[in-house]
Motif scaffolding. Structure first.
Motif, PDB file in Angstrom:
ATOM      1  N   ASP A 297       5.345 -31.215-106.625  1.00 23.72           N
ATOM      2  CA  ASP A 297       6.081 -30.142-105.954  1.00 23.72           C
ATOM      3  C   ASP A 297       5.369 -28.794-106.053  1.00 23.72           C
ATOM      4  N   LYS A 298       4.448 -28.676-106.970  1.00 23.02           N
ATOM      5  CA  LYS A 298       3.777 -27.383-107.182  1.00 23.02           C
ATOM      6  C   LYS A 298       2.340 -27.363-106.677  1.00 23.02           C
ATOM      7  N   ILE A 299       1.793 -28.523-106.393  1.00 22.43           N
ATOM      8  CA  ILE A 299       0.408 -28.559-105.956  1.00 22.43           C
ATOM      9  C   ILE A 299       0.326 -28.217-104.470  1.00 22.43           C
ATOM     10  N   SER A 300      -0.656 -27.435-104.106  1.00 24.22           N
ATOM     11  CA  SER A 300      -0.854 -27.080-102.698  1.00 24.22           C
ATOM     12  C   SER A 300      -1.938 -27.972-102.107  1.00 24.22           C
ATOM     13  N   ALA A 301      -2.026 -27.980-100.783  1.00 22.85           N
ATOM     14  CA  ALA A 301      -3.065 -28.763-100.112  1.00 22.85           C
ATOM     15  C   ALA A 301      -4.446 -28.312-100.567  1.00 22.85           C
ATOM     16  N   ASN A 302      -4.600 -27.017-100.791  1.00 22.93           N
ATOM     17  CA  ASN A 302      -5.903 -26.507-101.223  1.00 22.93           C
ATOM     18  C   ASN A 302      -6.280 -26.998-102.622  1.00 22.93           C
ATOM     19  N   ASP A 303      -5.270 -27.236-103.444  1.00 24.28           N
ATOM     20  CA  ASP A 303      -5.544 -27.733-104.788  1.00 24.28           C
ATOM     21  C   ASP A 303      -6.249 -29.088-104.763  1.00 24.28           C
ATOM     22  N   LEU A 304      -6.020 -29.864-103.698  1.00 26.67           N
ATOM     23  CA  LEU A 304      -6.653 -31.173-103.596  1.00 26.67           C
ATOM     24  C   LEU A 304      -8.159 -31.079-103.385  1.00 26.67           C
ATOM     25  N   SER A 305      -8.633 -29.896-102.995  1.00 27.62           N
ATOM     26  CA  SER A 305     -10.061 -29.717-102.741  1.00 27.62           C
ATOM     27  C   SER A 305     -10.908 -29.927-103.990  1.00 27.62           C
ATOM     28  N   GLU A 306     -10.296 -29.798-105.155  1.00 29.95           N
ATOM     29  CA  GLU A 306     -11.076 -29.976-106.381  1.00 29.95           C
ATOM     30  C   GLU A 306     -11.389 -31.441-106.661  1.00 29.95           C
ATOM     31  N   PHE A 307     -10.754 -32.346-105.908  1.00 29.69           N
ATOM     32  CA  PHE A 307     -10.968 -33.778-106.127  1.00 29.69           C
ATOM     33  C   PHE A 307     -11.954 -34.332-105.095  1.00 29.69           C
ATOM     34  N   GLU A 308     -12.735 -35.304-105.527  1.00 29.41           N
ATOM     35  CA  GLU A 308     -13.686 -35.951-104.616  1.00 29.41           C
ATOM     36  C   GLU A 308     -13.058 -37.131-103.887  1.00 29.41           C
ATOM     37  N   ARG A 309     -12.075 -37.773-104.540  1.00 34.46           N
ATOM     38  CA  ARG A 309     -11.419 -38.942-103.935  1.00 34.46           C
ATOM     39  C   ARG A 309      -9.913 -38.829-104.140  1.00 34.46           C
ATOM     40  N   VAL A 310      -9.166 -39.256-103.114  1.00 32.55           N
ATOM     41  CA  VAL A 310      -7.702 -39.136-103.153  1.00 32.55           C
ATOM     42  C   VAL A 310      -7.065 -40.421-102.666  1.00 32.55           C
ATOM     43  N   ALA A 311      -6.091 -40.929-103.410  1.00 29.80           N
ATOM     44  CA  ALA A 311      -5.228 -42.024-102.958  1.00 29.80           C
ATOM     45  C   ALA A 311      -3.838 -41.464-102.748  1.00 29.80           C
ATOM     46  N   PHE A 312      -3.189 -41.863-101.661  1.00 31.71           N
ATOM     47  CA  PHE A 312      -1.948 -41.201-101.275  1.00 31.71           C
ATOM     48  C   PHE A 312      -0.955 -42.208-100.714  1.00 31.71           C
ATOM     49  N   GLY A 313       0.305 -42.098-101.177  1.00 33.40           N
ATOM     50  CA  GLY A 313       1.393 -42.838-100.559  1.00 33.40           C
ATOM     51  C   GLY A 313       2.165 -43.759-101.462  1.00 33.40           C
ATOM     52  N   MET A 314       1.616 -44.134-102.623  1.00 33.40           N
ATOM     53  CA  MET A 314       2.271 -45.089-103.502  1.00 33.40           C
ATOM     54  C   MET A 314       3.551 -44.486-104.075  1.00 33.40           C
ATOM     55  N   GLY A 315       4.691 -45.095-103.796  1.00 30.97           N
ATOM     56  CA  GLY A 315       5.966 -44.598-104.306  1.00 30.97           C
ATOM     57  C   GLY A 315       6.370 -43.255-103.749  1.00 30.97           C
ATOM     58  N   LEU A 316       5.846 -42.872-102.592  1.00 30.94           N
ATOM     59  CA  LEU A 316       6.142 -41.557-102.022  1.00 30.94           C
ATOM     60  C   LEU A 316       7.580 -41.448-101.543  1.00 30.94           C
ATOM     61  N   GLY A 317       8.128 -42.550-101.034  1.00 27.34           N
ATOM     62  CA  GLY A 317       9.459 -42.501-100.447  1.00 27.34           C
ATOM     63  C   GLY A 317       9.406 -42.187 -98.954  1.00 27.34           C
ATOM     64  N   ARG A 318      10.569 -42.166 -98.323  1.00 29.89           N
ATOM     65  CA  ARG A 318      10.606 -41.973 -96.877  1.00 29.89           C
ATOM     66  C   ARG A 318      11.654 -40.939 -96.454  1.00 29.89           C
ATOM     67  N   ASP A 319      12.063 -40.111 -97.372  1.00 27.42           N
ATOM     68  CA  ASP A 319      13.085 -39.115 -97.044  1.00 27.42           C
ATOM     69  C   ASP A 319      12.433 -37.813 -96.567  1.00 27.42           C
ATOM     70  N   THR A 320      13.246 -36.778 -96.399  1.00 24.67           N
ATOM     71  CA  THR A 320      12.743 -35.496 -95.900  1.00 24.67           C
ATOM     72  C   THR A 320      11.696 -34.895 -96.833  1.00 24.67           C
ATOM     73  N   TRP A 321      11.952 -35.004 -98.129  1.00 23.90           N
ATOM     74  CA  TRP A 321      10.980 -34.504 -99.108  1.00 23.90           C
ATOM     75  C   TRP A 321       9.639 -35.209 -98.946  1.00 23.90           C
ATOM     76  N   ALA A 322       9.671 -36.530 -98.799  1.00 24.83           N
ATOM     77  CA  ALA A 322       8.438 -37.310 -98.658  1.00 24.83           C
ATOM     78  C   ALA A 322       7.680 -36.915 -97.397  1.00 24.83           C
ATOM     79  N   LYS A 323       8.438 -36.670 -96.308  1.00 28.35           N
ATOM     80  CA  LYS A 323       7.790 -36.266 -95.056  1.00 28.35           C
ATOM     81  C   LYS A 323       7.100 -34.910 -95.230  1.00 28.35           C
ATOM     82  N   MET A 324       7.699 -34.010 -95.974  1.00 21.92           N
ATOM     83  CA  MET A 324       7.086 -32.702 -96.220  1.00 21.92           C
ATOM     84  C   MET A 324       5.768 -32.873 -96.990  1.00 21.92           C
TER      85      MET A 324
END
Length: 480
Positions: A297-324
Motif C-alpha cells: 500500500d505504500k510502495i509507488s510505481a517508481n519504487d519498483l525501478s530499483e528492482f531488476e526483475r518483478v513477479a506480479f499477481g500471486m494472491g493479488l485478489g480481484r476487488d477494487t483494491w487489487a485493480k488499483m
C-alpha cells in the motif's frame, strides 16, 4: 540437444520427399517394422520376460502393415516354444503396402476378433497397430468397439507409432483411443503425443528415427531435456544475481507471495523483497528471514525501478483494491525496461479485462482456464488445441508464454518447447506460485525453468502416496 517434434503433415511431406528420391515405401515399412521388433525384444529382455503371448492388432492402412511385418519379424526372432505371436485383424488390409505385408505372414495365426485368440501363457503383450498418425477423423462405432475391446484386455500394451484414435496433432481422443504403457514413435515425435490429454494414454514415449532429416523438415516444437545448472564464479557476490520484487498478497491471501518469494531465493536470486499487505510481513520473515518485505500500500510505481526483475499477481485478489494495484504496477511494467517480469494468477485476470501489448521481457504463466479467459474462448477450446492457443496468446499480447499443465508448453517468441517432466501430484495449490518464483529468481530462460519445475516436482513426488506440498519445492531446489 532438445528433440524436435513435428506435425503429421511435416512427417508425411518428409516421407514423400524420401520416396521421390527413389526410396521404396515398402522398404521404409520393413525398416520401421524391424526397428519396432527389436525394440519390443529389448523390452522383453530388460523385463526378464521368459514366456508370453504377443497379440498384434492390425488395421487396414499402413500402420496395420507395420503390425503385420512386426509380427512376422517377432516370429522369426523369438523361440516359438516360449513366445507365441498372433494377429487380430478386424478388417482386411486396404493399402497396397498393408496387403503386401499380410501376404508375407504365411503360417501365422490371424483372426478377426479376440475371442479366437488362443492363450498359451500367463503374460501377454498387446501391440496396437490399428491406426497410425494419418488418422484425422472421428472413429465410427465399429472402430470404437474395437478400441474398447483392446482397452479391456489385460497385459502390457504397446502402441506402434501413436495410440489408435488419438489425434496426432492435438492429442485428443476421437472420441476414444487406446490406452497404452509404451508408445514406440517411428520417424519422429508427433505433436499429439504431448498436448491435449495425451499424457493419460501414451505411457512412456520412445522415439525411433528411421531416416535422416532433410532441409525442408521443420519442427513445430522441441522436447525439453534436463537443463544444465548454471555455474557460479568463485568471486561472485549477491549483486551478480539480481534484485527481485514479488508483488501481490491481498490482505486475505498471503501464502502465494510467501511461496514465490522463498522459491526465488532458492533459485539463486541475490536479493528478494516481498511487496505485499503488511499483515503478511511477520509470516514472511518467519518463513524466510532472508527475504525482505515492503508494504504494497505504500510502495509507488517508481519504487519498483530499483528492482531488476518483478513477479506480479500471486494472491493479488480481484476487488477494487487489487485493480488499483494492477493499474499502478502494470504502468511501470510496460514503460520501464526490466530484465524480466512474470505475470501470474490475478494479474492475468486483470490483463484479460485490460488487454495490452507486452514487452518481450514479460512472461505470462496461465493455466488452461486463465488462457481461455485471456482469449475469450472456452477452456475446452484451449485444451483441444493447446499449441494454437499459445500462438494466439502471443499474437494478441506479445511477451513470452507458458501454458501450465501436463506437458507444459513454453514459447519465448521464437521457439516452442514442451516439458516432459512433472506429475499428477503437482496438480495442487501453490505450484503455479512456485513456478513464478522460479522464473523470476533466476537468469535462466523460460524453457529451462519450466523443465526444472517439472524435474523438482518429480523429485518431490517420488514415493508420495496422496499428495505433496508446493512449499516443499524450495527445499528440493536446495538439494538438486
Amino acid at each position: 540437444m532438445n528433440t524436435p517434434i513435428y506435425t503429421t503433415n511435416a512427417i508425411q511431406d518428409w516421407e514423400s520427399r524420401w520416396f521421390a528420391d527413389g526410396n521404396s515405401s515398402f522398404g521404409l515399412m520393413k525398416q520401421a517394422s524391424l526397428r519396432l521388433c527389436l525394440q519390443i525384444i529389448d523390452f522383453i529382455n530388460k523385463n526378464d520376460i521368459t514366456q508370453t503371448d504377443i497379440i498384434v492388432w492390425c488395421g487396414v492402412g499402413n500402420n496395420g502393415g507395420d503390425g503385420y511385418l512386426t509380427a512376422k519379424y517377432l516370429t522369426n526372432r523369438l523361440d516359438d516354444k516360449h513366445f507365441k505371436v498372433q494377429i487380430i485383424a478386424p478388417n482386411p488390409p486396404k493399402s497396397i503396402n498393408a496387403i503386401h505385408a499380410k501376404s508375407l505372414c504365411t503360417n501365422m495365426h490371424i483372426c478377426d476378433n479376440v475371442g479366437n485368440i488362443t492363450r498359451a501363457f500367463e503374460k501377454v503383450i498387446h501391440l496396437d497397430a490399428l491406426f497410425g498418425h494419418g488418422l484425422d477423423r472421428e472413429l465410427d462405432k465399429s472402430h470404437q468397439n474395437t478400441i474398447h475391446t483392446f482397452n479391456a484386455q489385460a497385459g502390457t500394451k504397446i502402441a506402434l507409432d501413436i495410440p489408435s484414435g488419438l489425434h496426432p496433432n492435438r492429442g485428443m481422443p476421437m472420441p476414444i483411443c487406446t490406452k497404452v504403457d509404451i508408445t514406440l514413435c517411428v520417424m519422429g515425435l508427433k505433436m499429439g503425443l504431448f498436448v491435449g490429454v495425451a499424457k493419460d494414454f501414451v505411457g512412456k514415449v520412445i522415439n525411433l528415427p528411421l531416416i535422416p532429416p532433410d532441409d525442408e523438415l521443420l519442427a513445430v516444437a522441441y522436447l525439453s531435456d534436463k537443463p544444465t545448472i548454471p555455474i557460479r564464479q568463485n568471486t561472485a557476490h549477491k549483486g551478480d544475481f539480481g534484485t527481485v520484487a514479488i508483488v501481490g498478497g491481498h490482505q486475505c491471501m498471503g501464502g502465494a507471495v510467501i511461496m514465490a518469494s522463498q522459491m526465488a531465493m532458492s533459485m539463486g536470486a541475490g536479493r528478494v523483497t516481498a511487496v505485499c499487505h503488511a499483515m503478511h510481513h511477520g509470516a514472511m520473515l518467519t518463513r524466510s528471514p532472508n527475504v525482505m518485505v515492503a508494504d504494497i500500500d505504500k510502495i509507488s510505481a517508481n519504487d519498483l525501478s530499483e528492482f531488476e526483475r518483478v513477479a506480479f499477481g500471486m494472491g493479488l485478489g480481484r476487488d477494487t483494491w487489487a485493480k488499483m494495484i494492477f493499474d499502478k504496477v502494470m504502468d511501470k511494467v510496460i514503460h520501464h525496461a526490466f530484465d524480466k517480469v512474470v505475470l501470474d494468477a490475478d494479474a492475468l485476470y486483470f490483463l484479460a479485462k485490460n488487454p495490452c501489448k507486452l514487452p518481450n521481457y514479460v512472461i505470462c504463466t496461465p493455466h488452461l482456464a486463465e488462457a481461455a479467459r485471456l482469449l475469450g474462448v472456452r477452456v475446452a477450446d484451449v485444451k483441444n488445441d493447446k499449441l494454437d492457443a499459445l500462438y494466439r496468446l502471443y499474437e494478441r499480447y506479445g511477451g513470452q508464454w507458458v501454458i501450465k499443465g501436463a506437458n507444459t508448453l513454453s514459447f519465448d517468441g521464437k521457439r516452442v518447447q514442451i516439458c516432459p517432466f512433472g506429475n499428477a501430484f503437482m496438480a495442487s495449490a501453490g505450484m503455479g506460485d512456485v513456478l513464478a518464483g522460479m522464473l523470476i529468481g533466476t537468469q535462466m530462460n523460460v524453457h529451462d525453468v519450466v523443465a526444472w519445475h517439472g524435474i523438482m516436482g518429480d523429485r518431490l513426488a517420488d514415493g508420495a502416496m496422496f499428495g505433496i506440498h508446493a512449499y516443499d519445492m524450495a527445499d528440493v531446489a536446495g538439494m538438486m
